[in-house]
Design a protein around this motif. Structure first.
Motif, PDB file in Angstrom:
ATOM      1  N   LYS A 196       0.963  -1.253  -0.059  1.00  0.00           N
ATOM      2  CA  LYS A 196      -0.060  -0.204  -0.122  1.00  0.00           C
ATOM      3  C   LYS A 196       1.018   1.101  -0.046  1.00  0.00           C
ATOM      4  O   LYS A 196       1.691   1.648   1.017  1.00  0.00           O
ATOM      5  CB  LYS A 196      -0.926  -0.063   1.123  1.00  0.00           C
ATOM      6  CG  LYS A 196      -1.911  -1.144   1.095  1.00  0.00           C
ATOM      7  CD  LYS A 196      -2.643  -1.202   2.415  1.00  0.00           C
ATOM      8  CE  LYS A 196      -3.764  -2.315   2.308  1.00  0.00           C
ATOM      9  NZ  LYS A 196      -4.489  -2.482   3.647  1.00  0.00           N
ATOM     10  N   LEU A 197       0.911   1.939  -0.997  1.00  0.00           N
ATOM     11  CA  LEU A 197       1.770   3.096  -1.370  1.00  0.00           C
ATOM     12  C   LEU A 197       0.905   4.533  -0.728  1.00  0.00           C
ATOM     13  O   LEU A 197      -0.329   4.652  -1.232  1.00  0.00           O
ATOM     14  CB  LEU A 197       2.016   3.639  -2.475  1.00  0.00           C
ATOM     15  CG  LEU A 197       2.761   2.155  -3.175  1.00  0.00           C
ATOM     16  CD1 LEU A 197       2.866   2.400  -4.829  1.00  0.00           C
ATOM     17  CD2 LEU A 197       4.169   2.213  -2.589  1.00  0.00           C
ATOM     18  N   VAL A 198       1.544   5.228  -0.009  1.00  0.00           N
ATOM     19  CA  VAL A 198       0.809   6.456   0.552  1.00  0.00           C
ATOM     20  C   VAL A 198       1.355   7.835  -0.026  1.00  0.00           C
ATOM     21  O   VAL A 198       2.542   7.793  -0.685  1.00  0.00           O
ATOM     22  CB  VAL A 198       0.675   6.432   1.980  1.00  0.00           C
ATOM     23  CG1 VAL A 198      -0.214   5.304   2.535  1.00  0.00           C
ATOM     24  CG2 VAL A 198       1.888   6.389   2.630  1.00  0.00           C
ATOM     25  N   ALA A 199       0.714   8.696   0.198  1.00  0.00           N
ATOM     26  CA  ALA A 199       1.396  10.264  -0.390  1.00  0.00           C
ATOM     27  C   ALA A 199       2.827  10.144   0.255  1.00  0.00           C
ATOM     28  O   ALA A 199       2.880  10.019   1.525  1.00  0.00           O
ATOM     29  CB  ALA A 199       0.715  11.409   0.106  1.00  0.00           C
ATOM     30  N   GLY A 200       3.737  10.590  -0.438  1.00  0.00           N
ATOM     31  CA  GLY A 200       4.991  10.672  -0.102  1.00  0.00           C
ATOM     32  C   GLY A 200       5.998   9.390  -0.509  1.00  0.00           C
ATOM     33  O   GLY A 200       7.183   9.849  -0.434  1.00  0.00           O
ATOM     34  N   ASP A 201       5.349   8.563  -0.910  1.00  0.00           N
ATOM     35  CA  ASP A 201       6.267   7.376  -1.462  1.00  0.00           C
ATOM     36  C   ASP A 201       6.661   7.529  -2.801  1.00  0.00           C
ATOM     37  O   ASP A 201       5.872   8.119  -3.746  1.00  0.00           O
ATOM     38  CB  ASP A 201       5.453   6.050  -1.528  1.00  0.00           C
ATOM     39  CG  ASP A 201       5.305   5.322  -0.070  1.00  0.00           C
ATOM     40  OD1 ASP A 201       6.220   5.899   0.897  1.00  0.00           O
ATOM     41  OD2 ASP A 201       4.152   4.554   0.267  1.00  0.00           O
ATOM     42  N   ASN A 202       7.779   7.019  -3.166  1.00  0.00           N
ATOM     43  CA  ASN A 202       8.513   7.251  -4.659  1.00  0.00           C
ATOM     44  C   ASN A 202       8.519   5.745  -5.117  1.00  0.00           C
ATOM     45  O   ASN A 202       9.401   4.897  -4.528  1.00  0.00           O
ATOM     46  CB  ASN A 202       9.810   7.975  -4.404  1.00  0.00           C
ATOM     47  CG  ASN A 202      10.490   8.406  -5.729  1.00  0.00           C
ATOM     48  OD1 ASN A 202       9.898   8.463  -6.603  1.00  0.00           O
ATOM     49  ND2 ASN A 202      11.599   8.658  -5.851  1.00  0.00           N
ATOM     50  N   VAL A 203       8.138   5.578  -6.451  1.00  0.00           N
ATOM     51  CA  VAL A 203       8.280   4.237  -6.913  1.00  0.00           C
ATOM     52  C   VAL A 203       9.414   4.275  -8.076  1.00  0.00           C
ATOM     53  O   VAL A 203       9.252   5.228  -8.840  1.00  0.00           O
ATOM     54  CB  VAL A 203       6.874   3.801  -7.390  1.00  0.00           C
ATOM     55  CG1 VAL A 203       7.256   2.503  -8.114  1.00  0.00           C
ATOM     56  CG2 VAL A 203       5.856   3.622  -6.387  1.00  0.00           C
ATOM     57  N   VAL A 242       7.951   7.728 -10.017  1.00  0.00           N
ATOM     58  CA  VAL A 242       6.740   8.291  -9.722  1.00  0.00           C
ATOM     59  C   VAL A 242       6.718   8.695  -8.316  1.00  0.00           C
ATOM     60  O   VAL A 242       6.945   7.740  -7.426  1.00  0.00           O
ATOM     61  CB  VAL A 242       5.367   7.451 -10.444  1.00  0.00           C
ATOM     62  CG1 VAL A 242       5.544   6.449  -9.691  1.00  0.00           C
ATOM     63  CG2 VAL A 242       4.290   8.398 -10.320  1.00  0.00           C
ATOM     64  N   MET A 243       6.012   9.919  -8.072  1.00  0.00           N
ATOM     65  CA  MET A 243       5.890  10.321  -6.694  1.00  0.00           C
ATOM     66  C   MET A 243       4.474  10.370  -6.638  1.00  0.00           C
ATOM     67  O   MET A 243       3.776  10.785  -7.186  1.00  0.00           O
ATOM     68  CB  MET A 243       6.410  11.687  -6.463  1.00  0.00           C
ATOM     69  CG  MET A 243       6.315  12.191  -5.127  1.00  0.00           C
ATOM     70  SD  MET A 243       6.962  11.431  -3.931  1.00  0.00           S
ATOM     71  CE  MET A 243       8.590  11.973  -4.102  1.00  0.00           C
ATOM     72  N   ILE A 244       4.084   9.553  -5.365  1.00  0.00           N
ATOM     73  CA  ILE A 244       2.817   9.645  -4.811  1.00  0.00           C
ATOM     74  C   ILE A 244       2.274  10.801  -4.305  1.00  0.00           C
ATOM     75  O   ILE A 244       3.098  10.821  -3.195  1.00  0.00           O
ATOM     76  CB  ILE A 244       2.204   8.294  -4.237  1.00  0.00           C
ATOM     77  CG1 ILE A 244       2.925   6.996  -4.780  1.00  0.00           C
ATOM     78  CG2 ILE A 244       0.933   8.062  -3.904  1.00  0.00           C
ATOM     79  CD1 ILE A 244       2.359   6.572  -6.278  1.00  0.00           C
TER      80      ILE A 244
END
Length: 109
Positions: free
Chosen positions: A55-62, A69-71
């Protein structure tokens, strides 16, 4: 390396990792995304990630290859997004014909 931004929809707290790969167009299908993640080709916050449904949340970087991509969180309130998503019943949607009831097929001997 180019970095894109993926904004979470209003009301969504997270997005699963394999879906990010699909949304960004880095893979053609979810199965391909899951396989690449399991094989260690995807990084989250500069660490190899093998959990497909992380689960990716705001601030995660893929990071995938040379792409990143920055979430981010949505800047629109959830109530505003729901109003825009609602469609007027009369003006925009075409009238549909009533569905015919399906009867039993007749069998002739």
């Amino acid at each position: 390396m180019s970095t894109a931004i993926l904004e979470l929809q209003p009301g969504d707290e997270f997005i699963e990792l394999y879906k990010v790969l699909k949304i960004e167009g880095w893979v053609g299908a979810g199965g391909e995304a899951k396989m690449l993640i399991a094989d260690g080709y995807v990084m989250v916050n500069h660490e190899v990630e093998t959990r497909k449904r992380r689960k990716l949340v705001a601030g995660d970087n893929v990071i995938f290859g040379e792409e990143s991509v920055m979430i981010t969180a949505s800047t629109r309130p959830a109530s505003e997004a729901k109003i825009k998503a609602a469609k007027p019943a009369d003006s925009e949607s075409p009238k549909r014909k009533a569905a015919k009831p399906k009867g039993r097929p007749s069998i002739k001997f």
